[in-house]
Motif scaffolding. Structure first.
Motif, PDB file in Angstrom:
ATOM      1  N   ASP A 191       0.825  -1.212   0.000  1.00  0.00           N
ATOM      2  CA  ASP A 191       0.000   0.000   0.000  1.00  0.00           C
ATOM      3  C   ASP A 191       0.859   1.261   0.000  1.00  0.00           C
ATOM      4  N   LYS A 192       2.112   1.107  -0.358  1.00  0.00           N
ATOM      5  CA  LYS A 192       3.082   2.197  -0.480  1.00  0.00           C
ATOM      6  C   LYS A 192       3.322   2.937   0.846  1.00  0.00           C
ATOM      7  N   VAL A 193       3.135   2.206   1.929  1.00  0.00           N
ATOM      8  CA  VAL A 193       3.431   2.788   3.245  1.00  0.00           C
ATOM      9  C   VAL A 193       4.901   2.466   3.556  1.00  0.00           C
ATOM     10  N   ARG A 194       5.618   3.509   4.007  1.00  0.00           N
ATOM     11  CA  ARG A 194       7.044   3.303   4.260  1.00  0.00           C
ATOM     12  C   ARG A 194       7.258   2.439   5.500  1.00  0.00           C
ATOM     13  N   ILE A 195       8.067   1.361   5.337  1.00  0.00           N
ATOM     14  CA  ILE A 195       8.360   0.477   6.465  1.00  0.00           C
ATOM     15  C   ILE A 195       9.617   0.957   7.171  1.00  0.00           C
ATOM     16  N   PHE A 196      10.651   1.224   6.344  1.00  0.00           N
ATOM     17  CA  PHE A 196      11.898   1.738   6.914  1.00  0.00           C
ATOM     18  C   PHE A 196      12.672   2.474   5.823  1.00  0.00           C
ATOM     19  N   SER A 197      13.456   3.484   6.217  1.00  0.00           N
ATOM     20  CA  SER A 197      14.178   4.261   5.209  1.00  0.00           C
ATOM     21  C   SER A 197      15.478   4.833   5.736  1.00  0.00           C
ATOM     22  N   THR A 198      16.484   4.825   4.874  1.00  0.00           N
ATOM     23  CA  THR A 198      17.713   5.564   5.187  1.00  0.00           C
ATOM     24  C   THR A 198      17.949   6.609   4.092  1.00  0.00           C
ATOM     25  N   LEU A 199      16.892   6.908   3.326  1.00  0.00           N
ATOM     26  CA  LEU A 199      17.018   7.863   2.208  1.00  0.00           C
ATOM     27  C   LEU A 199      17.203   9.285   2.724  1.00  0.00           C
ATOM     28  N   LYS A 200      17.734  10.140   1.824  1.00  0.00           N
ATOM     29  CA  LYS A 200      17.903  11.552   2.200  1.00  0.00           C
ATOM     30  C   LYS A 200      16.536  12.196   2.413  1.00  0.00           C
ATOM     31  N   ASP A 201      15.624  11.947   1.426  1.00  0.00           N
ATOM     32  CA  ASP A 201      14.281  12.515   1.532  1.00  0.00           C
ATOM     33  C   ASP A 201      13.263  11.446   1.114  1.00  0.00           C
ATOM     34  N   PRO A 202      12.776  10.668   2.090  1.00  0.00           N
ATOM     35  CA  PRO A 202      11.862   9.564   1.719  1.00  0.00           C
ATOM     36  C   PRO A 202      10.530  10.046   1.153  1.00  0.00           C
ATOM     37  N   LYS A 203      10.201  11.341   1.336  1.00  0.00           N
ATOM     38  CA  LYS A 203       8.902  11.839   0.861  1.00  0.00           C
ATOM     39  C   LYS A 203       8.837  11.971  -0.666  1.00  0.00           C
ATOM     40  N   GLY A 204       9.990  12.184  -1.268  1.00  0.00           N
ATOM     41  CA  GLY A 204       9.980  12.447  -2.724  1.00  0.00           C
ATOM     42  C   GLY A 204      10.062  11.189  -3.583  1.00  0.00           C
ATOM     43  N   VAL A 205       9.863  10.033  -2.980  1.00  0.00           N
ATOM     44  CA  VAL A 205      10.027   8.773  -3.737  1.00  0.00           C
ATOM     45  C   VAL A 205       8.844   8.544  -4.678  1.00  0.00           C
ATOM     46  N   ARG A 206       9.187   8.152  -5.942  1.00  0.00           N
ATOM     47  CA  ARG A 206       8.135   7.868  -6.935  1.00  0.00           C
ATOM     48  C   ARG A 206       8.153   6.374  -7.249  1.00  0.00           C
ATOM     49  N   LEU A 207       7.287   5.642  -6.533  1.00  0.00           N
ATOM     50  CA  LEU A 207       7.324   4.185  -6.623  1.00  0.00           C
ATOM     51  C   LEU A 207       6.817   3.649  -7.955  1.00  0.00           C
ATOM     52  N   GLU A 208       6.118   4.486  -8.732  1.00  0.00           N
ATOM     53  CA  GLU A 208       5.593   4.013 -10.019  1.00  0.00           C
ATOM     54  C   GLU A 208       6.685   4.008 -11.097  1.00  0.00           C
ATOM     55  N   LYS A 209       7.837   4.630 -10.783  1.00  0.00           N
ATOM     56  CA  LYS A 209       8.922   4.678 -11.763  1.00  0.00           C
ATOM     57  C   LYS A 209       9.939   3.568 -11.486  1.00  0.00           C
ATOM     58  N   VAL A 210      10.887   3.386 -12.400  1.00  0.00           N
ATOM     59  CA  VAL A 210      11.927   2.382 -12.198  1.00  0.00           C
ATOM     60  C   VAL A 210      13.221   3.062 -11.763  1.00  0.00           C
ATOM     61  N   ILE A 211      13.642   4.027 -12.584  1.00  0.00           N
ATOM     62  CA  ILE A 211      14.860   4.764 -12.226  1.00  0.00           C
ATOM     63  C   ILE A 211      14.668   6.229 -12.623  1.00  0.00           C
ATOM     64  N   TYR A 212      15.093   7.106 -11.780  1.00  0.00           N
ATOM     65  CA  TYR A 212      14.939   8.538 -12.056  1.00  0.00           C
ATOM     66  C   TYR A 212      15.912   9.321 -11.189  1.00  0.00           C
ATOM     67  N   THR A 213      16.084  10.580 -11.574  1.00  0.00           N
ATOM     68  CA  THR A 213      16.965  11.442 -10.794  1.00  0.00           C
ATOM     69  C   THR A 213      16.159  12.614 -10.252  1.00  0.00           C
ATOM     70  N   THR A 214      16.414  12.934  -9.003  1.00  0.00           N
ATOM     71  CA  THR A 214      15.708  14.060  -8.378  1.00  0.00           C
ATOM     72  C   THR A 214      16.550  14.607  -7.228  1.00  0.00           C
ATOM     73  N   ASP A 215      16.575  15.937  -7.126  1.00  0.00           N
ATOM     74  CA  ASP A 215      17.313  16.605  -6.031  1.00  0.00           C
ATOM     75  C   ASP A 215      18.712  16.034  -5.794  1.00  0.00           C
ATOM     76  N   HIS A 216      19.478  15.929  -6.854  1.00  0.00           N
ATOM     77  CA  HIS A 216      20.875  15.466  -6.779  1.00  0.00           C
ATOM     78  C   HIS A 216      21.024  14.024  -6.301  1.00  0.00           C
ATOM     79  N   VAL A 217      19.963  13.219  -6.421  1.00  0.00           N
ATOM     80  CA  VAL A 217      20.092  11.789  -6.118  1.00  0.00           C
ATOM     81  C   VAL A 217      19.480  10.975  -7.259  1.00  0.00           C
ATOM     82  N   ILE A 218      19.983   9.761  -7.421  1.00  0.00           N
ATOM     83  CA  ILE A 218      19.393   8.854  -8.405  1.00  0.00           C
ATOM     84  C   ILE A 218      18.718   7.734  -7.606  1.00  0.00           C
TER      85      ILE A 218
END
Lengths: 137, 396
Positions: B95-122
């Motif tokens: 249900d796209k609920v975050r279980i755990f994260s060590t990302l810089k900004d977990p809010k900006g994640v686009r789960l419908e994509k495969v690979i993308y670049t955003t805010d200086h991260v890939i």
């Protein structure tokens, strides 16, 4: 909630209920609501303990192993709870996540006798007990 | 009269204007093409970079999934999330609920994509078949150093700029090539008009001077009438000739400004036109104050007055009147002619503008008036009423 705290709350509630002050009487009602909630929640725990743990204790596979099997197959809280509910209401071999050997040896889990509300509260307790949210370091 | 704007200078001016407009349009289109090309190039470069990084990120995700698998099995004993300094990661349930994260900004994640670049991260998203710890989506993230971005923009500016310059150079060559036949035709026409104008002078002068030499008293009434018609015709041609000469040749020559006795000049020109007016039975009344002077080129002043008078005759009705008044600082020419629609007065000064096609002329008269007025800072006011007539004031 601890029994001591509950007893104290009952005493305070009784005292406040006897008061003629409207604010105090309102506080008394609030305490009654909190206690009712606690009793209901504890009721879910009781249902879980009585109907799930009691039976599964006899099995060689612990309840948390079943939980992680459900997690492995259904992923989210909504889907895990939904699948558990469906299975417990109408258990079939196809839906069961236990191994063949376990089912052969101990048989398929019997259909639940709990009503929907009790079953859901028992599942909620089960989820709360074993969920991974907030437990990973 | 020239078919171009009158002179060789204005040919080159309008040619330059056409050239600039064409080049402007051409540059705009070329720029649009370059923007489109650059966008495609940018997207391709980005995709190329992501494809390269994807292999690396897939390896990381496999490693992470192995870790998650172990954690899932031994969750009763170990609770430590698999980490690696080379990447950051996160896990999300179905249900796209975050279980755990060590990302810089977990809010900006686009789960419908495969690979993308955003805010200086890939970020790379892997969808699991078995949901270890309930995780359906595994997101692996590495830093985007932005080198591909700088390189891509550098190439866009460098090659895009070079291409734009090349396009413009090609456009310049093309426009010159396309305009050449038109330019030649206009120059030929201009040359022809200049030569014709020049050649017109001698015969017109010959006709007019010979008519003046004829003594009307020695002629019988019928011949005198014929001679008068010839004179009217010759004077009309002479006036047109003067206009053409002014347009084609004269106003290129520097003005010979002298103190001109306008009273004398206006009276002379009225007398000159009286014979033309009489042919339409138009009476000319004058109210000229003597001694009105102004510093002006006499030839140009005569052109101005001539054109006002000529228009007053041309657009007058048969048997109408013309009133000419001269005061210091003001010349008024009033006719009782066909008049103009309101709002048409401003248009009247445009070249080749004629309000009555049945009247003769080329529509250049008032344009000449406007040109001379502009040169000497004279103000022209027109008041016209349809069917009643027109008043033209020249004020200085």
């Amino acid at each position: 909630m601890g029994k001591v705290v509950m007893n104290w709350l009952l005493v305070i509630g009784y005292w406040l209920l006897g008061s003629r002050n409207g604010v105090r009487r309102f506080a008394a009602f609030c305490i009654v609501f909190v206690l009712a909630g606690v009793v209901l929640a504890d009721g879910g725990v009781a249902v879980y303990e009585r109907n799930c743990v009691a039976c599964h204790r006899k099995l060689p596979v612990t309840l948390d192993k079943f939980f992680f099997n459900y997690l492995l197959k259904y992923s989210s809280e909504r889907q895990v709870k939904g699948a558990l509910f469906k299975f417990l209401k109408h258990p079939t071999k196809k839906k069961a996540l236990a191994s063949e050997e376990l089912i052969t040896q101990y048989g398929l889990m019997p259909k639940t006798t709990l009503n929907d509300t009790d079953l859901r509260s028992a599942i909620d307790v089960y989820w709360q007990k074993y969920k991974v949210f907030g437990k990973i370091k | 009269m020239s078919a171009s704007n009158g002179t060789a200078t204005s040919i080159s001016r309008s040619e330059r204007r056409t050239l600039l407009r064409f080049l402007g349009l051409y540059a705009f289109l070329a720029f649009l093409i370059l923007v489109l090309g650059s966008t495609i190039y940018y997207k391709l470069q980005k995709d190329l970079m992501l494809q390269t990084k994807r292999l690396e990120l897939e390896e990381y995700s496999k490693e992470l999934i192995d870790g998650l698998k172990l954690l899932h099995i031994y969750f009763d004993r170990y609770r430590t999330y698999p980490r690696n300094p080379l990447y950051r990661s996160a896990i999300y349930d179905a249900d796209k609920v975050r279980i755990f994260s060590t990302l810089k900004d977990p809010k900006g994640v686009r789960l419908e994509k495969v690979i993308y670049t955003t805010d200086h991260v890939i970020q790379y998203v892997h969808v699991l078949d078995s949901y270890y710890l309930g995780a359906k989506y595994v997101v692996v993230e590495i830093d985007d150093d932005g080198r591909w971005f700088v390189r891509t923009w550098k190439n866009i500016f460098l090659y895009g700029g070079a291409l734009l310059a090349l396009f413009l150079a090609a456009g310049l060559v093309l426009v010159r090539l396309f305009l050449a036949p038109m330019r030649n035709a206009i120059r030929l026409l201009d040359r022809f008009i200049k030569d014709t104008t020049h050649e017109l002078n001698t015969p017109v002068n010959a006709i007019l001077s010979n008519i003046e030499m004829i003594d009307p008293r020695k002629l019988d009434a019928r011949t005198a009438k014929k001679i008068k018609r010839i004179e009217i015709g010759a004077r009309t041609i002479s006036n047109i000739y003067q206009d053409l000469t002014y347009l084609v040749l004269n106003h290129q020559i520097a003005s010979q400004d002298t103190s001109v006795d306008l009273s004398r000049l206006v009276a002379e020109r009225v007398e000159y036109f009286r014979i033309l007016a009489e042919s339409k039975r138009i009476g000319i009344e004058i109210d000229i104050q003597p001694g009105v002077e102004r510093r002006i080129d006499e030839n140009k002043a005569a052109r101005l007055v001539d054109n006002l008078l000529s228009n007053a005759i041309k657009y007058n009705r048969r048997g109408g009147t013309i009133f000419v008044r001269l005061r210091p600082g003001e010349l008024l020419v009033e006719d009782s002619g066909i008049g103009m629609e309101s709002g048409a007065a401003k248009e009247a000064f445009k070249r080749y503008k004629r309000f009555d096609e049945s009247a003769g002329g080329f529509g250049i008269g008032l344009n000449i008036v406007a040109m001379i007025a502009k040169e000497y800072g004279l103000r022209i006011d027109i008041e016209s009423e349809k069917g009643k007539g027109t008043k033209v004031w020249v004020r200085w």
